[in-house]
Scaffold this motif. Sequence first.
Motif, PDB file in Angstrom:
ATOM      1  N   GLY A 124       0.820  -1.211   0.000  1.00 41.40           N
ATOM      2  CA  GLY A 124       0.000   0.000   0.000  1.00 41.40           C
ATOM      3  C   GLY A 124       0.848   1.253   0.000  1.00 41.40           C
ATOM      4  N   GLN A 125       1.893   1.268   0.814  1.00 47.35           N
ATOM      5  CA  GLN A 125       2.785   2.427   0.864  1.00 47.35           C
ATOM      6  C   GLN A 125       3.491   2.632  -0.471  1.00 47.35           C
ATOM      7  N   ARG A 126       3.939   1.545  -1.078  1.00 49.92           N
ATOM      8  CA  ARG A 126       4.633   1.656  -2.371  1.00 49.92           C
ATOM      9  C   ARG A 126       3.691   2.181  -3.441  1.00 49.92           C
ATOM     10  N   VAL A 127       2.443   1.732  -3.449  1.00 46.96           N
ATOM     11  CA  VAL A 127       1.469   2.227  -4.420  1.00 46.96           C
ATOM     12  C   VAL A 127       1.284   3.734  -4.237  1.00 46.96           C
ATOM     13  N   CYS A 128       1.163   4.181  -2.992  1.00 44.75           N
ATOM     14  CA  CYS A 128       1.009   5.617  -2.725  1.00 44.75           C
ATOM     15  C   CYS A 128       2.207   6.408  -3.235  1.00 44.75           C
ATOM     16  N   GLU A 129       3.407   5.892  -3.010  1.00 43.64           N
ATOM     17  CA  GLU A 129       4.615   6.578  -3.466  1.00 43.64           C
ATOM     18  C   GLU A 129       4.651   6.677  -4.987  1.00 43.64           C
ATOM     19  N   VAL A 130       4.346   5.586  -5.671  1.00 42.28           N
ATOM     20  CA  VAL A 130       4.353   5.589  -7.137  1.00 42.28           C
ATOM     21  C   VAL A 130       3.296   6.554  -7.669  1.00 42.28           C
ATOM     22  N   LEU A 131       2.100   6.498  -7.104  1.00 42.41           N
ATOM     23  CA  LEU A 131       1.042   7.414  -7.542  1.00 42.41           C
ATOM     24  C   LEU A 131       1.487   8.862  -7.375  1.00 42.41           C
ATOM     25  N   TYR A 132       1.973   9.202  -6.193  1.00 45.01           N
ATOM     26  CA  TYR A 132       2.326  10.586  -5.894  1.00 45.01           C
ATOM     27  C   TYR A 132       3.541  11.060  -6.702  1.00 45.01           C
ATOM     28  N   ASP A 133       4.548  10.221  -6.795  1.00 42.06           N
ATOM     29  CA  ASP A 133       5.790  10.631  -7.459  1.00 42.06           C
ATOM     30  C   ASP A 133       5.699  10.625  -8.983  1.00 42.06           C
ATOM     31  N   ASP A 134       4.969   9.668  -9.541  1.00 49.01           N
ATOM     32  CA  ASP A 134       5.018   9.462 -10.990  1.00 49.01           C
ATOM     33  C   ASP A 134       3.714   9.732 -11.735  1.00 49.01           C
ATOM     34  N   TYR A 135       2.600   9.857 -11.036  1.00 47.53           N
ATOM     35  CA  TYR A 135       1.317   9.952 -11.727  1.00 47.53           C
ATOM     36  C   TYR A 135       0.478  11.175 -11.353  1.00 47.53           C
ATOM     37  N   ILE A 136       0.604  11.670 -10.156  1.00 44.31           N
ATOM     38  CA  ILE A 136      -0.282  12.732  -9.677  1.00 44.31           C
ATOM     39  C   ILE A 136       0.437  14.073  -9.707  1.00 44.31           C
ATOM     40  N   ASP A 137      -0.265  15.069 -10.242  1.00 47.16           N
ATOM     41  CA  ASP A 137       0.279  16.427 -10.231  1.00 47.16           C
ATOM     42  C   ASP A 137      -0.748  17.420  -9.678  1.00 47.16           C
ATOM     43  N   TRP A 138      -1.598  16.920  -8.776  1.00 48.30           N
ATOM     44  CA  TRP A 138      -2.632  17.748  -8.179  1.00 48.30           C
ATOM     45  C   TRP A 138      -2.031  18.660  -7.130  1.00 48.30           C
ATOM     46  N   GLU A 139      -2.649  19.803  -6.967  1.00 52.27           N
ATOM     47  CA  GLU A 139      -2.229  20.750  -5.941  1.00 52.27           C
ATOM     48  C   GLU A 139      -2.999  20.459  -4.656  1.00 52.27           C
ATOM     49  N   SER A 140      -2.401  20.801  -3.555  1.00 47.27           N
ATOM     50  CA  SER A 140      -3.078  20.658  -2.276  1.00 47.27           C
ATOM     51  C   SER A 140      -4.311  21.546  -2.250  1.00 47.27           C
ATOM     52  N   GLU A 141      -5.350  21.088  -1.579  1.00 44.02           N
ATOM     53  CA  GLU A 141      -6.574  21.874  -1.434  1.00 44.02           C
ATOM     54  C   GLU A 141      -6.463  22.866  -0.281  1.00 44.02           C
ATOM     55  N   TYR A 142      -5.403  22.804   0.475  1.00 48.58           N
ATOM     56  CA  TYR A 142      -5.236  23.644   1.649  1.00 48.58           C
ATOM     57  C   TYR A 142      -4.299  24.790   1.333  1.00 48.58           C
ATOM     58  N   ASP A 143      -4.747  25.988   1.563  1.00 46.34           N
ATOM     59  CA  ASP A 143      -3.909  27.169   1.396  1.00 46.34           C
ATOM     60  C   ASP A 143      -3.583  27.722   2.769  1.00 46.34           C
ATOM     61  N   ALA A 144      -2.314  27.788   3.073  1.00 46.16           N
ATOM     62  CA  ALA A 144      -1.886  28.321   4.370  1.00 46.16           C
ATOM     63  C   ALA A 144      -2.181  29.823   4.417  1.00 46.16           C
ATOM     64  N   PRO A 145      -2.559  30.314   5.575  1.00 42.71           N
ATOM     65  CA  PRO A 145      -2.806  31.758   5.698  1.00 42.71           C
ATOM     66  C   PRO A 145      -1.537  32.556   5.421  1.00 42.71           C
ATOM     67  N   ASP A 146      -1.718  33.762   4.910  1.00 43.21           N
ATOM     68  CA  ASP A 146      -0.567  34.619   4.575  1.00 43.21           C
ATOM     69  C   ASP A 146       0.128  35.188   5.801  1.00 43.21           C
ATOM     70  N   ASP A 147      -0.550  35.188   6.943  1.00 44.62           N
ATOM     71  CA  ASP A 147       0.012  35.836   8.135  1.00 44.62           C
ATOM     72  C   ASP A 147       0.709  34.869   9.089  1.00 44.62           C
ATOM     73  N   LEU A 148       1.142  33.729   8.592  1.00 45.03           N
ATOM     74  CA  LEU A 148       1.886  32.801   9.448  1.00 45.03           C
ATOM     75  C   LEU A 148       3.262  33.391   9.753  1.00 45.03           C
ATOM     76  N   PRO A 149       3.774  33.166  10.968  1.00 45.52           N
ATOM     77  CA  PRO A 149       5.098  33.678  11.297  1.00 45.52           C
ATOM     78  C   PRO A 149       6.170  33.044  10.411  1.00 45.52           C
ATOM     79  N   ASP A 150       7.221  33.810  10.158  1.00 49.82           N
ATOM     80  CA  ASP A 150       8.343  33.333   9.350  1.00 49.82           C
ATOM     81  C   ASP A 150       9.443  32.865  10.283  1.00 49.82           C
ATOM     82  N   PHE A 151       9.761  31.582  10.270  1.00 47.97           N
ATOM     83  CA  PHE A 151      10.778  31.025  11.157  1.00 47.97           C
ATOM     84  C   PHE A 151      12.091  30.755  10.437  1.00 47.97           C
ATOM     85  N   ASP A 152      12.342  31.426   9.335  1.00 50.86           N
ATOM     86  CA  ASP A 152      13.565  31.189   8.549  1.00 50.86           C
ATOM     87  C   ASP A 152      14.748  31.989   9.061  1.00 50.86           C
ATOM     88  N   ASP A 153      14.661  32.576  10.225  1.00 53.73           N
ATOM     89  CA  ASP A 153      15.772  33.411  10.758  1.00 53.73           C
ATOM     90  C   ASP A 153      16.942  32.579  11.154  1.00 53.73           C
TER      91      ASP A 153
END
Length: 153
Positions: A124-153
């Motif tokens: 099952g895990q291998r099928v998910c990996e193959v689907l995601y890596d080689d077959y699926i190009d869908w975008e996530s349905e979740y958009d993170a809010p623009d006001d999240l803190p930036d922790f890249d300091d």
Amino acid sequence: MPVDAEPPEPPTLDAVDPNEYEDAEVVGDTDYRREEIEALLADGAWAQAFDDWAAETDLDDAGFAIVRDLEMLQHFDFFWDGFADRVGYHAPGIPEDWKERDLHPDLESWGTVSAINAGLTELGQRVCEVLYDDYIDWESEYDAPDDLPDFDD
């Protein structure tokens, strides 16, 4: 010890709410995209993943024969989890009361049960990996809010 078998037919996916499974949790409303995933499985993702898995699995041919006899592969479920941007899955397994239920004449030890359950989880895990890596190009349905803190300091 690889499984020596041709890829079987891919599973037919049912419209089950993944949150009903003990081993899956999907947050929020989502389109599980089962019809699209089922088409991708038929278009080669299942065969590719099965071949990869069969070459590396610890499940032996005798254990896989039990899986085939019990038609367990048809009980896989794959679904899109747009919130997590991943393919989720539910793998079938041998139940804990397998001895009482006398499921299969060659099913005689917890070691075989464990190997089957682990092998199907790995498939099952291998099928998910193959689907995601080689077959699926869908975008996530979740958009993170623009006001999240930036922790890249």
